[in-house]
Design a protein around this motif. Sequence first.
Motif, PDB file in Angstrom:
ATOM      1  N   THR A  49       0.827  -1.207   0.000  1.00 61.68           N
ATOM      2  CA  THR A  49       0.000   0.000   0.000  1.00 61.68           C
ATOM      3  C   THR A  49       0.861   1.257   0.000  1.00 61.68           C
ATOM      4  O   THR A  49       0.577   2.215  -0.722  1.00 61.68           O
ATOM      5  N   ALA A  50       1.938   1.255   0.780  1.00 64.29           N
ATOM      6  CA  ALA A  50       2.805   2.431   0.845  1.00 64.29           C
ATOM      7  C   ALA A  50       3.512   2.694  -0.474  1.00 64.29           C
ATOM      8  O   ALA A  50       3.747   3.840  -0.851  1.00 64.29           O
ATOM      9  N   ASN A  51       3.858   1.651  -1.212  1.00 60.26           N
ATOM     10  CA  ASN A  51       4.591   1.807  -2.475  1.00 60.26           C
ATOM     11  C   ASN A  51       3.707   1.776  -3.708  1.00 60.26           C
ATOM     12  O   ASN A  51       4.209   1.817  -4.823  1.00 60.26           O
ATOM     13  N   SER A  52       2.398   1.703  -3.529  1.00 58.61           N
ATOM     14  CA  SER A  52       1.518   1.599  -4.696  1.00 58.61           C
ATOM     15  C   SER A  52       1.474   2.889  -5.506  1.00 58.61           C
ATOM     16  O   SER A  52       1.159   2.871  -6.683  1.00 58.61           O
ATOM     17  N   ALA A  53       1.792   4.028  -4.898  1.00 58.47           N
ATOM     18  CA  ALA A  53       1.804   5.299  -5.626  1.00 58.47           C
ATOM     19  C   ALA A  53       3.020   5.403  -6.539  1.00 58.47           C
ATOM     20  O   ALA A  53       2.982   6.091  -7.548  1.00 58.47           O
ATOM     21  N   ASP A  54       4.125   4.730  -6.208  1.00 59.14           N
ATOM     22  CA  ASP A  54       5.353   4.839  -6.992  1.00 59.14           C
ATOM     23  C   ASP A  54       5.173   4.349  -8.435  1.00 59.14           C
ATOM     24  O   ASP A  54       5.607   5.042  -9.354  1.00 59.14           O
ATOM     25  N   PRO A  55       4.555   3.187  -8.697  1.00 58.84           N
ATOM     26  CA  PRO A  55       4.351   2.794 -10.102  1.00 58.84           C
ATOM     27  C   PRO A  55       3.484   3.783 -10.876  1.00 58.84           C
ATOM     28  O   PRO A  55       3.706   4.011 -12.060  1.00 58.84           O
ATOM     29  N   LEU A  56       2.530   4.405 -10.213  1.00 53.59           N
ATOM     30  CA  LEU A  56       1.696   5.401 -10.873  1.00 53.59           C
ATOM     31  C   LEU A  56       2.522   6.618 -11.260  1.00 53.59           C
ATOM     32  O   LEU A  56       2.421   7.122 -12.379  1.00 53.59           O
ATOM     33  N   ARG A  57       3.386   7.079 -10.347  1.00 55.08           N
ATOM     34  CA  ARG A  57       4.242   8.237 -10.663  1.00 55.08           C
ATOM     35  C   ARG A  57       5.204   7.892 -11.797  1.00 55.08           C
ATOM     36  O   ARG A  57       5.473   8.717 -12.657  1.00 55.08           O
ATOM     37  N   ARG A  58       5.739   6.677 -11.804  1.00 62.72           N
ATOM     38  CA  ARG A  58       6.644   6.266 -12.876  1.00 62.72           C
ATOM     39  C   ARG A  58       5.898   6.220 -14.211  1.00 62.72           C
ATOM     40  O   ARG A  58       6.426   6.635 -15.236  1.00 62.72           O
ATOM     41  N   LYS A  59       4.686   5.731 -14.192  1.00 61.50           N
ATOM     42  CA  LYS A  59       3.891   5.675 -15.429  1.00 61.50           C
ATOM     43  C   LYS A  59       3.593   7.084 -15.932  1.00 61.50           C
ATOM     44  O   LYS A  59       3.659   7.343 -17.126  1.00 61.50           O
ATOM     45  N   GLN A  60       3.267   8.009 -15.030  1.00 67.19           N
ATOM     46  CA  GLN A  60       3.028   9.385 -15.435  1.00 67.19           C
ATOM     47  C   GLN A  60       4.298  10.013 -16.005  1.00 67.19           C
ATOM     48  O   GLN A  60       4.258  10.721 -17.005  1.00 67.19           O
ATOM     49  N   ALA A  61       5.446   9.738 -15.364  1.00 68.11           N
ATOM     50  CA  ALA A  61       6.721  10.269 -15.865  1.00 68.11           C
ATOM     51  C   ALA A  61       7.019   9.714 -17.252  1.00 68.11           C
ATOM     52  O   ALA A  61       7.504  10.446 -18.128  1.00 68.11           O
ATOM     53  N   LEU A  62       6.727   8.447 -17.471  1.00 70.02           N
ATOM     54  CA  LEU A  62       6.951   7.837 -18.787  1.00 70.02           C
ATOM     55  C   LEU A  62       6.052   8.479 -19.841  1.00 70.02           C
ATOM     56  O   LEU A  62       6.501   8.770 -20.956  1.00 70.02           O
ATOM     57  N   MET A  63       4.800   8.753 -19.502  1.00 69.42           N
ATOM     58  CA  MET A  63       3.887   9.395 -20.455  1.00 69.42           C
ATOM     59  C   MET A  63       4.360  10.805 -20.788  1.00 69.42           C
ATOM     60  O   MET A  63       4.315  11.226 -21.948  1.00 69.42           O
ATOM     61  N   ILE A  64       4.829  11.542 -19.785  1.00 70.07           N
ATOM     62  CA  ILE A  64       5.349  12.891 -20.021  1.00 70.07           C
ATOM     63  C   ILE A  64       6.574  12.822 -20.923  1.00 70.07           C
ATOM     64  O   ILE A  64       6.707  13.587 -21.888  1.00 70.07           O
ATOM     65  N   ALA A  65       7.493  11.892 -20.633  1.00 72.62           N
ATOM     66  CA  ALA A  65       8.710  11.752 -21.432  1.00 72.62           C
ATOM     67  C   ALA A  65       8.390  11.392 -22.880  1.00 72.62           C
ATOM     68  O   ALA A  65       8.991  11.935 -23.813  1.00 72.62           O
ATOM     69  N   GLU A  66       7.435  10.490 -23.093  1.00 70.70           N
ATOM     70  CA  GLU A  66       7.045  10.107 -24.455  1.00 70.70           C
ATOM     71  C   GLU A  66       6.481  11.300 -25.219  1.00 70.70           C
ATOM     72  O   GLU A  66       6.802  11.513 -26.387  1.00 70.70           O
ATOM     73  N   ALA A  67       5.642  12.088 -24.559  1.00 67.67           N
ATOM     74  CA  ALA A  67       5.043  13.251 -25.218  1.00 67.67           C
ATOM     75  C   ALA A  67       6.102  14.292 -25.581  1.00 67.67           C
ATOM     76  O   ALA A  67       6.091  14.850 -26.677  1.00 67.67           O
ATOM     77  N   LEU A  68       7.033  14.554 -24.658  1.00 65.83           N
ATOM     78  CA  LEU A  68       8.063  15.556 -24.922  1.00 65.83           C
ATOM     79  C   LEU A  68       9.036  15.085 -26.002  1.00 65.83           C
ATOM     80  O   LEU A  68       9.436  15.870 -26.866  1.00 65.83           O
ATOM     81  N   LEU A  69       9.397  13.806 -25.984  1.00 65.32           N
ATOM     82  CA  LEU A  69      10.279  13.271 -27.031  1.00 65.32           C
ATOM     83  C   LEU A  69       9.596  13.356 -28.391  1.00 65.32           C
ATOM     84  O   LEU A  69      10.214  13.733 -29.389  1.00 65.32           O
ATOM     85  N   GLU A  70       8.331  13.046 -28.433  1.00 66.29           N
ATOM     86  CA  GLU A  70       7.593  13.127 -29.701  1.00 66.29           C
ATOM     87  C   GLU A  70       7.524  14.571 -30.198  1.00 66.29           C
ATOM     88  O   GLU A  70       7.635  14.825 -31.398  1.00 66.29           O
ATOM     89  N   GLU A  71       7.349  15.514 -29.285  1.00 64.77           N
ATOM     90  CA  GLU A  71       7.333  16.930 -29.679  1.00 64.77           C
ATOM     91  C   GLU A  71       8.648  17.319 -30.354  1.00 64.77           C
ATOM     92  O   GLU A  71       8.651  17.959 -31.403  1.00 64.77           O
ATOM     93  N   VAL A  72       9.769  16.927 -29.762  1.00 71.09           N
ATOM     94  CA  VAL A  72      11.070  17.280 -30.328  1.00 71.09           C
ATOM     95  C   VAL A  72      11.268  16.588 -31.673  1.00 71.09           C
ATOM     96  O   VAL A  72      11.733  17.202 -32.634  1.00 71.09           O
ATOM     97  N   ARG A  73      10.900  15.316 -31.767  1.00 69.55           N
ATOM     98  CA  ARG A  73      11.091  14.575 -33.016  1.00 69.55           C
ATOM     99  C   ARG A  73      10.202  15.103 -34.146  1.00 69.55           C
ATOM    100  O   ARG A  73      10.529  14.945 -35.314  1.00 69.55           O
ATOM    101  N   GLN A  74       9.092  15.729 -33.813  1.00 66.31           N
ATOM    102  CA  GLN A  74       8.184  16.269 -34.825  1.00 66.31           C
ATOM    103  C   GLN A  74       8.652  17.615 -35.369  1.00 66.31           C
ATOM    104  O   GLN A  74       8.145  18.088 -36.389  1.00 66.31           O
ATOM    105  N   ALA A  75       9.596  18.241 -34.700  1.00 65.62           N
ATOM    106  CA  ALA A  75      10.087  19.550 -35.150  1.00 65.62           C
ATOM    107  C   ALA A  75      10.824  19.393 -36.476  1.00 65.62           C
ATOM    108  O   ALA A  75      11.306  18.318 -36.822  1.00 65.62           O
ATOM    109  N   GLY A  76      10.921  20.502 -37.229  1.00 62.15           N
ATOM    110  CA  GLY A  76      11.644  20.478 -38.497  1.00 62.15           C
ATOM    111  C   GLY A  76      13.112  20.155 -38.288  1.00 62.15           C
ATOM    112  O   GLY A  76      13.627  20.218 -37.171  1.00 62.15           O
TER     113      GLY A  76
END
Length: 200
Positions: free
Chosen positions: A40-67
């Motif tokens: 129960t104490a560590n159940s928030a950590d996988p959620l934060r990691r998943k959110q960080a991964l989603m943020i990283a994917e979005a930002l990487l895609e933004e950079v790769r889409q640039a000219g």
Amino acid sequence: MSIERLRARQRGVTLVELIMFMVIVSIALAGILQVMRMTTANSADPLRRKQALMIAEALLEEVRQAGFTYCDPRSENAASAPDAAACAIPENWGNESASGVQPLRPYDNVNDYAGAPGVPAKAFDNGAGELTDALGRKIDASGYTATVAIVPDQLGSIGAGAAAADSNALRIRVVVGYGDGEAVTLDGYRARYLPTVGSE
């Protein structure tokens, strides 16, 4: 008669057996409760990691889409220049602006996200130091930080070139930090498909 009394006496559980049973069960229950508490104490950590991964994917895609051009888009020969030397205004590291005002994201070129090759930059933060999306809106995820580092790199048969902004292949590394020193790192590549064309 004494045999029947002996059999009747052996049907029950002795006090010592009952105490041993209770001790064993209580130790097992304590172990199970400890595991449940840790889960129960560590159940928030996988959620934060998943959110960080989603943020990283979005930002990487933004950079790769640039000219990915040799010339700054303001250059009159941006679409036809075969290399940076032929540009009226060559593309360089860091985001440029004719008026001196920081342009809004998404930037017009991949290398605009980094001030120098290989140096992590906080290109996704607004003026207040808050992490934002491509439209400049604050990302509602407190405790997350993001940096990007771009460096010329070899990509198959495409050479890296020098550390100049006119390299034909770039490696993009986005690092999203969260929690106590935890981070998600994503790498991506961008290559020139048609070097003389302004934007893909």
